[in-house]
Enzyme design. Structure first.
Site, PDB file in Angstrom:
ATOM      1  N   ARG A 178       0.826  -1.227   0.000  1.00 22.27           N
ATOM      2  CA  ARG A 178       0.000   0.000   0.000  1.00 22.27           C
ATOM      3  C   ARG A 178       0.858   1.275   0.000  1.00 22.27           C
ATOM      4  O   ARG A 178       0.461   2.310   0.536  1.00 22.27           O
ATOM      5  CB  ARG A 178      -0.945   0.045   1.206  1.00 22.27           C
ATOM      6  CG  ARG A 178      -1.947  -1.092   1.264  1.00 22.27           C
ATOM      7  CD  ARG A 178      -2.949  -1.030   0.129  1.00 22.27           C
ATOM      8  NE  ARG A 178      -4.075  -1.924   0.351  1.00 22.27           N
ATOM      9  CZ  ARG A 178      -4.127  -3.198  -0.051  1.00 22.27           C
ATOM     10  NH1 ARG A 178      -3.111  -3.732  -0.721  1.00 22.27           N
ATOM     11  NH2 ARG A 178      -5.196  -3.939   0.179  1.00 22.27           N
ATOM     12  N   CYS A 230     -11.209  -1.024   2.575  1.00 24.95           N
ATOM     13  CA  CYS A 230     -10.631  -1.041   3.924  1.00 24.95           C
ATOM     14  C   CYS A 230     -10.219   0.365   4.352  1.00 24.95           C
ATOM     15  O   CYS A 230      -9.598   1.101   3.588  1.00 24.95           O
ATOM     16  CB  CYS A 230      -9.421  -1.976   3.957  1.00 24.95           C
ATOM     17  SG  CYS A 230      -9.913  -3.701   3.893  1.00 24.95           S
ATOM     18  N   GLU A 301      -5.600   3.728   5.558  1.00 25.64           N
ATOM     19  CA  GLU A 301      -5.295   3.433   4.157  1.00 25.64           C
ATOM     20  C   GLU A 301      -5.971   4.481   3.267  1.00 25.64           C
ATOM     21  O   GLU A 301      -5.471   4.827   2.197  1.00 25.64           O
ATOM     22  CB  GLU A 301      -5.805   2.031   3.794  1.00 25.64           C
ATOM     23  CG  GLU A 301      -5.612   1.722   2.321  1.00 25.64           C
ATOM     24  CD  GLU A 301      -6.036   0.323   1.914  1.00 25.64           C
ATOM     25  OE1 GLU A 301      -5.883  -0.621   2.696  1.00 25.64           O
ATOM     26  OE2 GLU A 301      -6.504   0.190   0.779  1.00 25.64           O
TER      27      GLU A 301
HETATM   28  N1  EPU Z   1     -11.025 -11.307   9.900  1.00 24.73           N
HETATM   29  C1  EPU Z   1     -11.814 -11.338  11.029  1.00 24.73           C
HETATM   30  N2  EPU Z   1     -12.739 -10.362  11.220  1.00 24.73           N
HETATM   31  C2  EPU Z   1     -12.924  -9.362  10.320  1.00 24.73           C
HETATM   32  C3  EPU Z   1     -12.120  -9.315   9.167  1.00 24.73           C
HETATM   33  C4  EPU Z   1     -11.165 -10.314   8.966  1.00 24.73           C
HETATM   34  O1  EPU Z   1     -11.670 -12.212  11.874  1.00 24.73           O
HETATM   35  O2  EPU Z   1     -13.795  -8.516  10.568  1.00 24.73           O
HETATM   36  C5  EPU Z   1     -10.032 -12.370   9.691  1.00 24.73           C
HETATM   37  C6  EPU Z   1     -10.455 -13.261   8.537  1.00 24.73           C
HETATM   38  O3  EPU Z   1     -11.335 -14.275   8.969  1.00 24.73           O
HETATM   39  C7  EPU Z   1      -9.133 -13.807   8.046  1.00 24.73           C
HETATM   40  C8  EPU Z   1      -8.161 -12.669   8.309  1.00 24.73           C
HETATM   41  O4  EPU Z   1      -8.793 -11.825   9.286  1.00 24.73           O
HETATM   42  O5  EPU Z   1      -8.731 -14.902   8.818  1.00 24.73           O
HETATM   43  C9  EPU Z   1      -7.836 -11.875   7.035  1.00 24.73           C
HETATM   44  O6  EPU Z   1      -9.050 -11.355   6.500  1.00 24.73           O
HETATM   45  P1  EPU Z   1      -9.236 -11.004   4.940  1.00 24.73           P
HETATM   46  O7  EPU Z   1      -8.955 -12.202   4.100  1.00 24.73           O
HETATM   47  O8  EPU Z   1     -10.537 -10.348   4.803  1.00 24.73           O
HETATM   48  O9  EPU Z   1      -8.053 -10.036   4.615  1.00 24.73           O
HETATM   49  P2  EPU Z   1      -7.649  -8.636   5.250  1.00 24.73           P
HETATM   50  O10 EPU Z   1      -6.220  -8.750   5.585  1.00 24.73           O
HETATM   51  O11 EPU Z   1      -8.591  -8.204   6.321  1.00 24.73           O
HETATM   52  C10 EPU Z   1      -6.848  -7.643   2.982  1.00 24.73           C
HETATM   53  C11 EPU Z   1      -6.984  -6.325   2.250  1.00 24.73           C
HETATM   54  C12 EPU Z   1      -8.303  -6.251   1.488  1.00 24.73           C
HETATM   55  C13 EPU Z   1      -8.438  -7.455   0.554  1.00 24.73           C
HETATM   56  C14 EPU Z   1      -8.284  -8.745   1.373  1.00 24.73           C
HETATM   57  C15 EPU Z   1      -8.293 -10.000   0.509  1.00 24.73           C
HETATM   58  C16 EPU Z   1      -5.863  -4.587   3.517  1.00 24.73           C
HETATM   59  C17 EPU Z   1      -6.030  -3.458   4.475  1.00 24.73           C
HETATM   60  N3  EPU Z   1      -6.981  -5.254   3.225  1.00 24.73           N
HETATM   61  O12 EPU Z   1      -7.839  -7.662   4.005  1.00 24.73           O
HETATM   62  O13 EPU Z   1      -8.220  -5.077   0.693  1.00 24.73           O
HETATM   63  O14 EPU Z   1      -9.726  -7.449  -0.045  1.00 24.73           O
HETATM   64  O15 EPU Z   1      -7.018  -8.721   2.075  1.00 24.73           O
HETATM   65  O16 EPU Z   1      -7.172  -9.978  -0.328  1.00 24.73           O
HETATM   66  O17 EPU Z   1      -4.760  -4.844   3.050  1.00 24.73           O
HETATM   67  C18 EPU Z   1      -8.793  -2.781   0.642  1.00 24.73           C
HETATM   68  O18 EPU Z   1      -7.600  -2.547   0.823  1.00 24.73           O
HETATM   69  O19 EPU Z   1      -9.633  -1.884   0.457  1.00 24.73           O
HETATM   70  C19 EPU Z   1      -9.226  -4.165   0.671  1.00 24.73           C
HETATM   71  C20 EPU Z   1     -10.490  -4.479   0.628  1.00 24.73           C
END
Ligand code: EPU
Length: 308
Positions: A178, A230, A301
Site C-alpha cells: 500500500r 478497507c 489506508e
Molecule cells: N477477519 C476477522 N474479522 C474481520 C475481518 C477479517 O476475523 O472482521 C479475519 C479473517 O477471517 C481472516 C483474516 O482476518 O482470517 C484476514 O481477513 P481477509 O482475508 O478479509 O483479509 P484482510 O487482511 O482483512 C486484505 C486487504 C483487502 C483485501 C483482502 C483479501 C488490507 C487493508 N486489506 O484484508 O483489501 O480485499 O485482504 O485480499 O490490506 C482494501 O484494501 O480496500 C481491501 C479491501
C-alpha cells in the site's frame, strides 16, 4: 528509480475551459462511499492538452488542485473541497505494444484488466474486483494478498504542476505494501502507465481468474453497500479487520455510518446519509479500541480530501 523524457504525443486542439469546468460541482457520485460534498470547481479532462490547460488556469487563479480517480479510496470532507478538483476518468485510452499494455490512468482498473486479457496479456487478472482507476491503484499500490499493482508495472508518465510530463521507470523495490513513491510527490498527476505483461493464449482462463477474485470479494459482502474498501492498512503480519473485530467494532454505528457486520475494516454507508464526520468518528473509535486492546496503532489506508 530513474526519470527520463517521455514519448506521449501532444495534441493540438482548442481547449474550451468554460465547457470543461463546473463551478460548485456535486461530488456525491464521484465517491464510492456516496458522501455528499461539493468541489469549488470540478473538471473532467480527456486529453493531455486539456489537463495542461486546467493546471495552467489553476496556477493563474492560485487554486489548489486535488485529483480524484474512481473515488474508491478517498473520504471527502463535509465542508467541501476548495480549489480545482480534477476527475481523471475521462482520460481512459489504452494501446498495446508487444508485451506492454499502456493505459491512461483514468481508466477503471476492471476495464484495464478486461482489455489486457482480451489482448492475450496476463498479469493483472488477480486484481479483479478492486474498485477505482488505474491511477488510484498505482498511487496506493492496491493489491490482493501478495499480488500488487507494482508487480508488473514498467513505467509511469506523470505531470508536474507546470504541465511538464516526466517518466518514472518503475522498480518494484520502490513500492511496498500500500505504498508508492507518488505518495511523497504531492504536486504530481499520474497520466499514463505501462504494464509489462505475459503473452498467453488462455484468455478464457484469465477471465475465470478475474471473476474468481471478484467472487471472493462478493462473498465477503464487499459490494453490498457504498464504502471505500478497507479504512486501515494491515499492520505487519496481522489483519486490521481481525483486530477491529476482536475489539467489538462489527455493526457499530455513528449517524449514517456503520462498521460492516461482515468485515470490521469496512465502514459502510447503508442508507446513503453518512457524513464524513460520522465515518471519521467511527474509524477513530475503532482505532482507539484496538490501541487499548493490543497497543497496535492502525494507520489509515484511505485519503482524506478537503479540510478535516
Ligand atoms: N477477519 C476477522 N474479522 C474481520 C475481518 C477479517 O476475523 O472482521 C479475519 C479473517 O477471517 C481472516 C483474516 O482476518 O482470517 C484476514 O481477513 P481477509 O482475508 O478479509 O483479509 P484482510 O487482511 O482483512 C486484505 C486487504 C483487502 C483485501 C483482502 C483479501 C488490507 C487493508 N486489506 O484484508 O483489501 O480485499 O485482504 O485480499 O490490506 C482494501 O484494501 O480496500 C481491501 C479491501
Amino acid at each position: 528509480m530513474g526519470i527520463m523524457a517521455t514519448n506521449v504525443p501532444s495534441q493540438n486542439e482548442k481547449i474550451n475551459l468554460e465547457r470543461m469546468v463546473t463551478e460548485h460541482l456535486d461530488l456525491t457520485r464521484y465517491s464510492t462511499m456516496h458522501l455528499h460534498t461539493t468541489a469549488r470547481y470540478g473538471a473532467f479532462p480527456t486529453t493531455l492538452e486539456e489537463l495542461r490547460a486546467l493546471l495552467s488556469w489553476a496556477s493563474t487563479e492560485h487554486l489548489p488542485v486535488t485529483v480524484i480517480g474512481g473515488g474508491s479510496n478517498s473520504l471527502f470532507s463535509d465542508r467541501g473541497i476548495d480549489g480545482l478538483v480534477i476527475i481523471t476518468t475521462g482520460m481512459n485510452h489504452f494501446h498495446i505494444n508487444g508485451e506492454m499494455f499502456c493505459v491512461r490512468c483514468g481508466m477503471n482498473l476492471e476495464s484495464a484488466i478486461d482489455h489486457a486479457s482480451e489482448a492475450g496479456l496476463a498479469g493483472l487478472e488477480m486484481l479483479g474486483g478492486i474498485p477505482g482507476t488505474v491511477g488510484g491503484a498505482i498511487w496506493g499500490n492496491s493489491g490482493v494478498s501478495t499480488i500488487r499493482v507494482s508487480s508488473c508495472l514498467y513505467y509511469v508518465d506523470y505531470l508536474t504542476m507546470d504541465g511538464k510530463l516526466h517518466r518514472m521507470q518503475v522498480h518494484n523495490d520502490d513500492f511496498s505494501y500500500r505504498y508508492s513513491p507518488f505518495m511523497e510527490m504531492p504536486q504530481t498527476i499520474l497520466f499514463e502507465a505501462a504494464f509489462r505483461l505475459t503473452p498467453t493464449r488462455q484468455t478464457a482462463q484469465l477471465r475465470i481468474i478475474k471473476e474468481g477474485t471478484k467472487a471472493r470479494r462478493r462473498e465477503q459482502h464487499q459490494f453490498d453497500w457504498p464504502s471505500v474498501g478497507c479504512i486501515f492498512k494491515n499492520p505487519p503480519d496481522v489483519s486490521a479487520g481481525a483486530l477491529l473485530d476482536q475489539a467489538g467494532m462489527k455493526g457499530k454505528r455513528i449517524g449514517g455510518a456503520m462498521v460492516s457486520p461482515y468485515h470490521a475494516n469496512f465502514i459502510v454507508n447503508p442508507e446513503g446519509n453518512a457524513t464524513g464526520q460520522d465515518i471519521w468518528e467511527l474509524a477513530r473509535q475503532g482505532r482507539e479500541a484496538v490501541e487499548k486492546n493490543t497497543g497496535i496503532h492502525l494507520e489509515f489506508e484511505v485519503n482524506f480530501l478537503g479540510q478535516w
